[in-house]
Design a protein around this motif. Structure first.
Motif, short mmCIF file in Angstrom:
data_model
loop_
_atom_site.label_atom_id
_atom_site.label_comp_id
_atom_site.label_asym_id
_atom_site.label_seq_id
_atom_site.Cartn_x
_atom_site.Cartn_y
_atom_site.Cartn_z
N ILE A 53 3.68 -9.97 3.82
CA ILE A 53 3.72 -8.51 3.65
C ILE A 53 2.47 -7.92 4.30
O ILE A 53 1.58 -8.64 4.74
CB ILE A 53 3.80 -8.11 2.16
N SER A 54 2.39 -6.60 4.31
CA SER A 54 1.22 -5.94 4.88
C SER A 54 0.07 -5.90 3.87
O SER A 54 0.29 -6.02 2.66
CB SER A 54 1.57 -4.51 5.29
N ALA A 58 0.46 -3.26 1.28
CA ALA A 58 1.43 -3.63 0.23
C ALA A 58 0.76 -4.49 -0.83
O ALA A 58 1.09 -4.37 -2.02
CB ALA A 58 2.62 -4.36 0.85
N ARG A 106 7.39 -10.67 -8.13
CA ARG A 106 6.74 -10.50 -6.81
C ARG A 106 5.30 -10.04 -6.98
O ARG A 106 4.40 -10.56 -6.31
CB ARG A 106 7.54 -9.52 -5.95
N LYS A 107 5.07 -9.09 -7.87
CA LYS A 107 3.70 -8.62 -8.11
C LYS A 107 2.84 -9.75 -8.68
O LYS A 107 1.68 -9.89 -8.32
CB LYS A 107 3.70 -7.44 -9.08
N ALA A 116 -1.89 -11.13 2.23
CA ALA A 116 -0.79 -10.48 2.94
C ALA A 116 -0.09 -11.47 3.86
O ALA A 116 1.14 -11.54 3.88
CB ALA A 116 -1.32 -9.28 3.73
N SER A 146 -0.77 -1.36 -8.85
CA SER A 146 0.32 -1.15 -9.80
C SER A 146 0.15 -2.02 -11.04
O SER A 146 0.32 -1.55 -12.17
CB SER A 146 1.66 -1.44 -9.12
N LYS A 151 -1.29 -2.10 -2.93
CA LYS A 151 -0.40 -1.31 -3.79
C LYS A 151 0.10 -2.13 -4.98
O LYS A 151 0.14 -1.64 -6.11
CB LYS A 151 0.78 -0.79 -2.97
N ALA A 152 0.48 -3.39 -4.74
CA ALA A 152 0.98 -4.24 -5.82
C ALA A 152 -0.11 -4.49 -6.87
O ALA A 152 0.16 -4.42 -8.08
CB ALA A 152 1.49 -5.57 -5.26
#
Length: 82
Positions: free
Chosen positions: A27-28, A31, A4-5, A22, A38, A34-35
């Protein structure tokens, strides 16, 4: 690192826009942020350079992109076996 990332990363590399990414990923925008943060933390390198509202992919991001696409293609192949 998840598929997913990697999908989010590839989409952002194509659009160079967090909001459009997004929308495409369903997704938002936070998010997406954040991905990507990460992934950058996992790799210890920036994948994108941010210039206010604009972004550009880094050389590390350019190197990761074909690898990520191959990984996602392999995942797709596995899913097709089901």
């Amino acid at each position: 690192m998840t598929d997913r990332k990697l999908q989010i990363f590839c989409t952002l590399a194509e659009t160079l826009n967090f909001s459009r990414t997004a929308e495409r990923c369903g997704i938002s925008q936070p998010a997406v942020t954040k991905a990507i943060a990460s992934l950058e933390k996992e790799l210890g390198k920036a994948l994108f350079v941010r210039y206010g509202r604009d972004i550009a992919i880094t050389s590390t991001g350019e190197s990761l992109l074909p690898i990520a696409r191959r990984i996602l293609a392999e995942y797709s192949g596995i899913e097709n076996l089901k």
